[in-house]
Design a protein around this motif. Structure first.
Motif, PDB file in Angstrom:
ATOM      1  N   VAL A 157      10.315  27.336  -3.246  1.00 48.06           N
ATOM      2  CA  VAL A 157      11.365  28.354  -3.238  1.00 48.06           C
ATOM      3  C   VAL A 157      12.637  27.683  -3.735  1.00 48.06           C
ATOM      4  N   ILE A 158      13.202  28.204  -4.805  1.00 45.24           N
ATOM      5  CA  ILE A 158      14.407  27.621  -5.397  1.00 45.24           C
ATOM      6  C   ILE A 158      15.608  28.431  -4.931  1.00 45.24           C
ATOM      7  N   LYS A 223      19.399  19.320  -4.914  1.00 44.55           N
ATOM      8  CA  LYS A 223      18.371  19.439  -5.950  1.00 44.55           C
ATOM      9  C   LYS A 223      18.686  20.653  -6.825  1.00 44.55           C
ATOM     10  N   ASN A 224      19.339  20.407  -7.936  1.00 47.36           N
ATOM     11  CA  ASN A 224      19.706  21.484  -8.855  1.00 47.36           C
ATOM     12  C   ASN A 224      18.641  21.571  -9.945  1.00 47.36           C
ATOM     13  N   ILE A 225      17.781  22.559  -9.859  1.00 41.36           N
ATOM     14  CA  ILE A 225      16.682  22.697 -10.815  1.00 41.36           C
ATOM     15  C   ILE A 225      17.182  23.543 -11.985  1.00 41.36           C
ATOM     16  N   ASN A 226      17.927  22.915 -12.878  1.00 45.36           N
ATOM     17  CA  ASN A 226      18.601  23.660 -13.947  1.00 45.36           C
ATOM     18  C   ASN A 226      18.297  23.119 -15.346  1.00 45.36           C
ATOM     19  N   THR A 227      17.237  22.305 -15.484  1.00 42.74           N
ATOM     20  CA  THR A 227      16.804  21.846 -16.800  1.00 42.74           C
ATOM     21  C   THR A 227      15.331  22.190 -16.976  1.00 42.74           C
ATOM     22  N   ASP A 232       9.802  22.722 -15.283  1.00 47.24           N
ATOM     23  CA  ASP A 232       8.388  22.574 -15.631  1.00 47.24           C
ATOM     24  C   ASP A 232       7.652  21.734 -14.609  1.00 47.24           C
ATOM     25  N   ASP A 233       8.296  20.688 -14.094  1.00 45.63           N
ATOM     26  CA  ASP A 233       7.679  19.850 -13.053  1.00 45.63           C
ATOM     27  C   ASP A 233       7.414  20.666 -11.793  1.00 45.63           C
ATOM     28  N   ILE A 234       8.370  21.509 -11.434  1.00 42.95           N
ATOM     29  CA  ILE A 234       8.200  22.358 -10.245  1.00 42.95           C
ATOM     30  C   ILE A 234       7.037  23.325 -10.446  1.00 42.95           C
ATOM     31  N   VAL A 235       7.006  24.014 -11.573  1.00 42.24           N
ATOM     32  CA  VAL A 235       5.954  24.994 -11.833  1.00 42.24           C
ATOM     33  C   VAL A 235       4.589  24.321 -11.851  1.00 42.24           C
ATOM     34  N   ALA A 236       4.504  23.118 -12.422  1.00 43.23           N
ATOM     35  CA  ALA A 236       3.226  22.404 -12.490  1.00 43.23           C
ATOM     36  C   ALA A 236       2.775  21.899 -11.121  1.00 43.23           C
ATOM     37  N   VAL A 429      19.678  28.331 -15.252  1.00 47.51           N
ATOM     38  CA  VAL A 429      18.446  28.414 -14.463  1.00 47.51           C
ATOM     39  C   VAL A 429      17.428  29.331 -15.148  1.00 47.51           C
ATOM     40  N   LEU A 430      17.915  30.448 -15.694  1.00 44.99           N
ATOM     41  CA  LEU A 430      17.021  31.358 -16.411  1.00 44.99           C
ATOM     42  C   LEU A 430      16.368  30.647 -17.592  1.00 44.99           C
TER      43      LEU A 430
END
Length: 494
Positions: A157-158, A223-227, A232-236, A429-430
């Motif tokens: 969950v982001i 943890k800013n998931i903005n690249t 891609d690491d999160i989705v994988a 993020v989008l």
């Protein structure tokens, strides 16, 4: 439900607020709530009406009527009236993961649609909810769930605002391993940094976070998931991902002098105060301070009201609030009947404080900023405003606001705060997650669905719906969790 004719026997009573000139001396919650016995009397006013719009949550005339969560309002009111707190708590949490938040910051859509308000005063459902959940915490009824059978599936969950927390809580209860990623230094999102302490003290937020951690949910902060690489690491690495990052892109103003030093977005102003308050009790002086300044706040919603109250607590010299529209009427108009949400004037707590401190209503209605004025050093020193009037388009019949020539006025200002709402989710993020965006700058999803255009990736809360209420964010998180659960396990019983 409730006492037979209890709405006739008991008058509506609510919590008392600390006097404005006293409460502006601190950043704590300032409501003095009724005793359990007094609150039970208020619950007795629930009148067993034939159609309880309080729990409807549907749309009438374009606005939500009743609780979006579908809270079982008449049922928990009746149980509170009978003093059956355990049963009332059980009923309350069937539909609402976080009553301790909604009972503090929700505008009480349930009360606006209460049948009692048709020809009188509504039931105090908002504070009844507060009494139930706080009594449950005090008596030890709120406990972490243990021995949850695990499915072997992992969900990321982001975002840890109300939508993210609701989705995480629901998915964890179904046995999925849930990890929550938060870009700030503390979990809670909007609840932590977007809502001031005097409306929602942060120990209340952490009380729930700690409970969720004991139930097995892991929180990762900073943890800013903005690249693209991070996304891609999160989705994988997970079986499903829920984006719940909010609609935090503030709406800007394109007027002359916007580049002046001393103009801030509301979210930055509020966040800096709360972070400093939590870290150093405001002693280190690194927050955006309004002390000794003439402050102009641009906006009319809850966020603008929060900025007003915060600037007062800083010690602002003066505070003025700009509102584009005229002040609403004191009573419902003929074209705004019950059970529609009432478009009536109710002063916010910040406006009450400003009136008590400065001796007048801080709001200027029907006006907007024409330009910002700055000194030779580029610092803001005044705001020029201009009056607005409503003009009907002869072709469409729709009204729009138009500036009134010659109505300009100069206000001294060394600080301006833009609280004009939000335009959608942050574009970075989008792009990072490669999800399709809607025309409103949110994650595109079909009506009533939460799956994005990317496989395994879902969206909830303001990031999907657009900027809205905490209660709607919780609803979105719960509904997204149902869809994710069905995606992961082939069915859902959430």
């Amino acid at each position: 439900m409730g006492m037979n004719l209890g709405f006739l026997k008991y008058a509506r009573r609510t919590s008392q607020s600390e006097e404005p000139l006293e409460r502006i001396k601190h950043f704590n919650e300032f409501h003095l709530y009724l005793s359990n016995e007094e609150q039970s009397e208020q619950a007795a006013r629930c009148m067993d009406c034939g159609v309880p719009y309080c729990q409807y949550g549907g749309t009438i005339a374009g606005k939500t009527v009743g609780c979006p969560l579908g809270n079982l309002v008449p049922e928990f009111n009746d149980l509170l009236y009978q003093g059956k707190y355990k049963a009332a708590y059980s009923r309350l949490i069937k539909t609402n993961n976080f009553p301790e938040f909604t009972s503090r910051v929700c505008p009480a859509l349930c009360e606006k649609a209460c049948t009692c308000s048709l020809d009188g005063e509504s039931v105090t459902t908002h504070e009844n909810e507060f009494a139930i959940i706080e009594s449950a915490f005090d008596s030890g009824l709120v406990k972490p769930a243990h021995d949850i059978p695990r499915t072997g599936k992992k969900v990321a969950v982001i975002g840890s605002g109300p939508a993210g927390l609701a989705a995480a809580a629901q998915l964890n209860m179904r046995g999925n391993t849930v990890h929550v990623y938060e870009r700030s230094d503390r979990p809670g999102g909007l609840l932590m940094y977007g809502i001031p302490n005097m409306k929602l003290e942060k120990q209340v937020v952490m009380r729930r976070i700690n409970l969720m951690e004991r139930e097995g949910i892991r929180f990762y902060t900073n943890k800013n998931i903005n690249t693209k690489r991070k996304a891609d690491d999160i989705v994988a690495g997970y079986d499903a991902v829920v984006l719940a990052c909010g609609a935090s892109q503030p709406r800007d103003m394109k007027v002359e002098g916007r580049d002046a030093d001393g103009i801030y977005f509301a979210v930055d102003f509020l966040t800096s105060t709360t972070k400093s308050l939590l870290d150093h009790d405001l002693r280190e002086g690194t927050y955006i301070s309004a002390k000794g300044k003439d402050v102009v706040i641009i906006g009319s919603g809850d966020t603008a009201n929060d900025c007003l109250a915060t600037a007062i607590r800083h010690g602002a010299k003066s505070v003025t609030q700009m509102q584009r529209h005229q002040r609403p009427p004191l009573d419902r108009s003929a074209d705004n009947p019950w059970p529609e949400y009432p478009n009536v004037y109710v002063p916010g707590y910040g406006q009450e404080e400003a009136a008590a401190l400065y001796g007048k209503d801080p709001s200027i209605y029907g006006a907007t900023v024409n330009r910002f004025l700055k000194d030779d050093n580029g610092k803001l020193n005044a705001v020029e405003i201009i009056r607005m009037k409503s003009v009907k388009d002869p072709k469409t019949g729709k009204s729009r606001l138009k500036a009134v020539e010659g109505s300009e006025q100069i206000l001294p200002a060394q600080m301006a705060i833009i609280a004009a709402g939000f335009t959608g989710a942050e574009n970075s993020v989008l792009k990072a997650f490669g999800v399709e965006a809607s025309g409103r700058g949110t994650v595109a999803a079909s009506d009533g669905r939460y799956a994005s255009s990317r496989d395994k990736v879902f969206a909830a809360g303001d990031m999907r719906r657009g900027a809205s209420l905490v209660v709607w964010a919780i609803k979105e998180g719960r509904e997204a969790a149902k869809e994710v659960d069905e995606f992961l396990n082939g069915y859902t019983n959430l």
